[in-house]
Design an enzyme around this catalytic site. Structure first.
Site, PDB file in Angstrom:
ATOM      1  N   CYS A 176      27.132 -24.732 -53.626  1.00 38.31           N
ATOM      2  CA  CYS A 176      27.368 -26.127 -53.262  1.00 38.31           C
ATOM      3  C   CYS A 176      28.696 -26.464 -53.935  1.00 38.31           C
ATOM      4  O   CYS A 176      28.953 -26.052 -55.069  1.00 38.31           O
ATOM      5  CB  CYS A 176      26.246 -26.998 -53.818  1.00 38.31           C
ATOM      6  SG  CYS A 176      26.428 -28.716 -53.342  1.00 38.31           S
TER       7      CYS A 176
ATOM      8  N   ASN B 180      22.461 -35.405 -50.824  1.00 40.71           N
ATOM      9  CA  ASN B 180      23.660 -36.014 -51.406  1.00 40.71           C
ATOM     10  C   ASN B 180      24.956 -35.437 -50.829  1.00 40.71           C
ATOM     11  O   ASN B 180      26.031 -35.644 -51.377  1.00 40.71           O
ATOM     12  CB  ASN B 180      23.639 -35.880 -52.941  1.00 40.71           C
ATOM     13  CG  ASN B 180      23.639 -34.435 -53.391  1.00 40.71           C
ATOM     14  OD1 ASN B 180      23.523 -33.527 -52.565  1.00 40.71           O
ATOM     15  ND2 ASN B 180      23.737 -34.203 -54.678  1.00 40.71           N
ATOM     16  N   HIS B 181      24.863 -34.727 -49.728  1.00 37.85           N
ATOM     17  CA  HIS B 181      26.059 -34.159 -49.119  1.00 37.85           C
ATOM     18  C   HIS B 181      26.781 -35.214 -48.282  1.00 37.85           C
ATOM     19  O   HIS B 181      26.155 -36.082 -47.687  1.00 37.85           O
ATOM     20  CB  HIS B 181      25.692 -32.941 -48.260  1.00 37.85           C
ATOM     21  CG  HIS B 181      25.177 -31.812 -49.096  1.00 37.85           C
ATOM     22  ND1 HIS B 181      24.368 -30.824 -48.609  1.00 37.85           N
ATOM     23  CD2 HIS B 181      25.357 -31.541 -50.406  1.00 37.85           C
ATOM     24  CE1 HIS B 181      24.083 -29.979 -49.577  1.00 37.85           C
ATOM     25  NE2 HIS B 181      24.658 -30.397 -50.684  1.00 37.85           N
ATOM     26  N   PHE B 182      28.103 -35.124 -48.247  1.00 44.79           N
ATOM     27  CA  PHE B 182      28.854 -36.176 -47.554  1.00 44.79           C
ATOM     28  C   PHE B 182      30.258 -35.708 -47.192  1.00 44.79           C
ATOM     29  O   PHE B 182      30.757 -34.714 -47.718  1.00 44.79           O
ATOM     30  CB  PHE B 182      28.965 -37.428 -48.444  1.00 44.79           C
ATOM     31  CG  PHE B 182      29.704 -37.185 -49.734  1.00 44.79           C
ATOM     32  CD1 PHE B 182      31.094 -37.156 -49.781  1.00 44.79           C
ATOM     33  CD2 PHE B 182      29.008 -36.973 -50.919  1.00 44.79           C
ATOM     34  CE1 PHE B 182      31.769 -36.911 -50.962  1.00 44.79           C
ATOM     35  CE2 PHE B 182      29.682 -36.716 -52.107  1.00 44.79           C
ATOM     36  CZ  PHE B 182      31.068 -36.691 -52.121  1.00 44.79           C
TER      37      PHE B 182
ATOM     38  N   HIS C  18      31.601 -32.473 -49.327  1.00 51.56           N
ATOM     39  CA  HIS C  18      30.644 -31.979 -50.318  1.00 51.56           C
ATOM     40  C   HIS C  18      29.450 -31.358 -49.591  1.00 51.56           C
ATOM     41  O   HIS C  18      28.699 -32.069 -48.916  1.00 51.56           O
ATOM     42  CB  HIS C  18      30.164 -33.144 -51.204  1.00 51.56           C
ATOM     43  CG  HIS C  18      29.090 -32.750 -52.189  1.00 51.56           C
ATOM     44  ND1 HIS C  18      28.015 -33.548 -52.486  1.00 51.56           N
ATOM     45  CD2 HIS C  18      28.931 -31.635 -52.937  1.00 51.56           C
ATOM     46  CE1 HIS C  18      27.249 -32.953 -53.378  1.00 51.56           C
ATOM     47  NE2 HIS C  18      27.776 -31.788 -53.671  1.00 51.56           N
TER      48      HIS C  18
ATOM     49  N   PRO D 289      33.341 -35.792 -57.507  1.00 53.53           N
ATOM     50  CA  PRO D 289      32.975 -36.936 -56.661  1.00 53.53           C
ATOM     51  C   PRO D 289      32.097 -37.934 -57.409  1.00 53.53           C
ATOM     52  O   PRO D 289      31.249 -37.534 -58.206  1.00 53.53           O
ATOM     53  CB  PRO D 289      32.212 -36.291 -55.499  1.00 53.53           C
ATOM     54  CG  PRO D 289      31.750 -34.973 -56.002  1.00 53.53           C
ATOM     55  CD  PRO D 289      32.665 -34.553 -57.103  1.00 53.53           C
TER      56      PRO D 289
ATOM     57  N   MET E 263      28.535 -43.089 -53.792  1.00 52.67           N
ATOM     58  CA  MET E 263      29.072 -43.954 -52.735  1.00 52.67           C
ATOM     59  C   MET E 263      29.479 -45.293 -53.327  1.00 52.67           C
ATOM     60  O   MET E 263      28.709 -45.907 -54.059  1.00 52.67           O
ATOM     61  CB  MET E 263      27.965 -44.253 -51.731  1.00 52.67           C
ATOM     62  CG  MET E 263      27.841 -43.307 -50.613  1.00 52.67           C
ATOM     63  SD  MET E 263      26.543 -43.897 -49.531  1.00 52.67           S
ATOM     64  CE  MET E 263      25.183 -44.154 -50.618  1.00 52.67           C
TER      65      MET E 263
ATOM     66  N   HIS F 112      30.618 -32.088 -62.878  1.00 51.21           N
ATOM     67  CA  HIS F 112      30.712 -31.907 -61.417  1.00 51.21           C
ATOM     68  C   HIS F 112      30.515 -33.196 -60.632  1.00 51.21           C
ATOM     69  O   HIS F 112      30.630 -33.201 -59.417  1.00 51.21           O
ATOM     70  CB  HIS F 112      29.710 -30.854 -60.949  1.00 51.21           C
ATOM     71  CG  HIS F 112      28.339 -31.387 -60.634  1.00 51.21           C
ATOM     72  ND1 HIS F 112      27.582 -32.132 -61.509  1.00 51.21           N
ATOM     73  CD2 HIS F 112      27.577 -31.261 -59.514  1.00 51.21           C
ATOM     74  CE1 HIS F 112      26.426 -32.437 -60.961  1.00 51.21           C
ATOM     75  NE2 HIS F 112      26.393 -31.930 -59.750  1.00 51.21           N
ATOM     76  N   GLY F 113      30.176 -34.299 -61.311  1.00 53.23           N
ATOM     77  CA  GLY F 113      29.951 -35.538 -60.567  1.00 53.23           C
ATOM     78  C   GLY F 113      29.541 -36.647 -61.510  1.00 53.23           C
ATOM     79  O   GLY F 113      29.793 -36.556 -62.725  1.00 53.23           O
TER      80      GLY F 113
END
Lengths: 137, 483
Positions: free
Chosen positions: B101, B205-207, B237, B380, B383, B406-407
């Site tokens: 991922c 949570n992919h976008f 992502h 990332p 949102m 990573h986020g």
């Protein structure tokens, strides 16, 4: 509040989904876990013709059976767009024979990536068995 | 449960759970966090999971946890662990089901002012060209033989098919292809699941997100990456889809027996593992690399689709509507790397689960244009909040096996998020902030609400404070496609 003899409930988990499942015996535990998994993913099944998938899984312990059985159902969900709400199960030693009945999804809110072994332990409790399952979503 | 008094403070940004905390720990755990972030994770099982990870045979250095940590399964999310190669172990649960991922960043020469009027069309076009959502299939139909080529060649396969440029590959971690992938170690079922899904985003949570470069912190690094203030960029992502999920499922099951055969005692069955030099360990590594290459190819095909969307919306209206690649990183992977431990180079298998490789300047793995600045790191946010572009540092090489966050990291359960947030209300709220949304499911959107995540700016301040990354640019979202 008195608890049903078999059922499931969602447990708080920061990132993934955790389900607590209880039942008087292993076969009912497997059924409740499957129902809980489809409930968590928000599966709505069509009212059309019912479909059946028959399969067998083998594992050396109840935890392995649980992961393999649920993973098999996820496979039919992703590959054929099928969800299930009725199960006929029998156990022959380490082999589980399953007949899963259901229908195509009308809608599905969430994708479950996998059934994990995280802290997975089928425990003997007064009244039957209890397990907590973490799903990767 | 680990308590604050069990921890030793190393600095304002680093804490230690000593090896003496639990008898079965083989190495200490080091946590990169402020006291505030640390207190937040005390409510879940992240630190207990980090302690469990510290029991794996063959570990070297410390087990590390990044400030975006949260409870996962097996390893915590944000966990990094290195095992000695080849006698140490590899653990699929230390890598995760969504193998490779990762995040890709594409940049443009389109300013927000030029593009603003077209953003509604753009988010619809991205939604149209990039298949997303539960069970979605892609437009590429391939035979099993062709899938085997994707497994072996990763992004190189996409280059041959016309989905990529040489620059895309150069600016992808590992050049978009990890050597040593062996499709014969992948099950028929995994291949069956993988064949129709190449070039799809998935769900959860992919976008795909369109952002504006909001602020530049390092002119030199931003210049090398082609990032200019006010310009539109795109983040993608996603990972290896059902292909990777099945490979991990298969090997977690298979290795349940291997731990017994090798006499390995573990506190959690999700941590099952096998020595890297064992038949089982070699097979998993070869299969995992297939999924890694599939994921590189997947993000590359999605980048191609994002370019098609930009062309449809901007061609003929703006002189330069092309998207060029800044970088593509993975944050779920096991990689054989050489790191200096106690002054000596040691070959290790670095497990990163929800952690990004962050190699410092001069690393031979980096393309020529990034040699002087270090590896781009893509972080990332959630949102509605910022995302960050960072670079790896010399300190990250010394302290964290060349790894960083990573986020933002979740802080609220999905159940609670769904109770507190309504998807349609959230969508309205984000749109009133100028963020266009396309989402497959309103329930899914609610689960990914910004309030379910930590403050990404605080996470970034922590890794910068700890020295394991350095700031380059902050991105502000203007359009999001959620799976």
């Amino acid at each position: 509040m008195k608890r049903e003899i078999a059922g499931f409930r969602e447990i708080e988990h920061t990132a993934d989904w955790e389900l607590e499942v209880w039942a008087p015996d292993i076969l009912e535990l497997l059924k409740q876990a499957a129902l809980g998994m489809f409930f968590l993913s928000g599966a709505q099944l069509s009212d059309g013709p019912r479909l059946t998938r028959e399969f067998e899984v083998t594992a050396i312990d109840p935890e392995g059976l649980l992961v393999s059985f649920l993973s098999e159902l996820l496979y039919y969900g992703e590959g054929e767009g099928l969800g299930f709400d009725h199960f006929e199960l029998s156990l022959d030693g380490e082999k589980l024979c399953a007949q899963a009945k259901g229908a195509p999804f009308v809608s599905l809110d969430k994708e479950i990536k996998a059934v994990t072994y995280h802290n997975l332990e089928v425990r003997d409790e007064p009244g039957g068995l209890l397990v907590r399952i973490v799903f990767d979503v | 449960m680990v308590a604050l008094q069990d921890l030793k403070r190393i600095s304002d940004y680093e804490w230690e759970i000593p090896k003496s905390y639990r008898e079965d720990m083989r190495v200490p755990v080091h946590i990169f966090a402020t006291k505030r972030l640390l207190e937040k994770v005390m409510t879940d099982r992240s630190l207990e999971q980090a302690v469990n990870s510290a029991t794996l045979p063959g570990l070297v250095g410390n087990v590390l946890v990044m400030p975006d940590m949260h409870q996962g399964y097996g390893f915590p999310i944000g966990g990094v662990a290195a095992t000695r190669y080849p006698e140490g172990v590899i653990s699929p649960g230390g890598i995760g089901y969504d193998i490779n991922c990762g995040v890709r960043l594409l940049a443009s020469e389109i300013s927000f002012e030029e593009g603003e009027a077209y953003l509604d069309d753009l988010v619809s076009a991205l939604d149209y060209f990039c298949p997303s959502g539960v069970g979605k299939k892609g437009s590429i139909r391939m035979s099993e033989k062709e899938l085997d080529r994707v497994c072996r060649d990763g992004s190189r396969w996409t280059l041959k098919q016309g989905y990529a440029s040489e620059m895309d590959l150069r600016r992808t971690e590992e050049g978009g292809c990890v050597e040593g992938a062996d499709p014969s170690k992948v099950s028929k079922r995994a291949k069956e699941r993988g064949r129709p899904q190449l070039g799809t985003l998935g769900a959860g949570n992919h976008f795909i997100e369109v952002d504006v470069v909001d602020q530049i912190f390092d002119q030199r690094a931003a210049g090398a990456m082609g990032l200019k203030p006010g310009n539109l960029v795109v983040q993608i992502h996603c990972g290896s889809r059902g292909f990777g999920h099945q490979i991990c499922t298969d090997y977690v099951k298979e290795l349940q027996g291997a731990v017994r055969r090798y006499g390995i005692q573990l506190p959690d069955r999700e941590l099952v593992c096998a020595p890297l030099n064992s038949t089982e360990g070699k097979s998993y590594l070869a299969a995992m690399r297939c999924a890694a290459n599939y994921a590189f190819a997947n993000r590359q095909v999605l980048a191609h689709h994002a370019r098609q969307a930009f062309e449809q919306v901007f061609a003929g209206k703006l002189p330069n509507w092309h998207l060029f690649q800044v970088y593509d990183i993975t944050h779920n992977m096991g990689k054989i790397e050489t790191h200096v431990i106690d002054g000596k180079p040691v070959k290790v298998c670095v497990h990163r689960k929800g952690a990004t490789r962050a190699f410092g300047p001069g690393s031979p793995e980096l393309p020529a244009e990034y040699q002087a600045i270090g590896q781009p790191v893509l972080v990332p946010g959630s949102m509605g909040t910022a995302s960050w572009v960072l670079v790896g540092t010399e300190t990250s090489m010394q302290r964290s096996f060349g790894s960083t966050c990573h986020g933002a990291g979740r802080v609220m359960s999905r159940r609670k998020a769904k109770k507190q947030v309504r998807g349609d209300k959230l969508r309205q709220q984000l749109e009133s902030q100028g963020i266009r949304i396309r989402a497959g499911s309103m329930a899914g959107l609610a689960e990914e609400a910004p309030q379910a995540y930590k403050d990404v700016d605080e996470v970034v301040e922590t890794v910068v404070g700890a020295g394991i990354a350095s700031k380059v640019a902050r991105l502000r979202p203007v359009a999001v496609v959620k799976g």
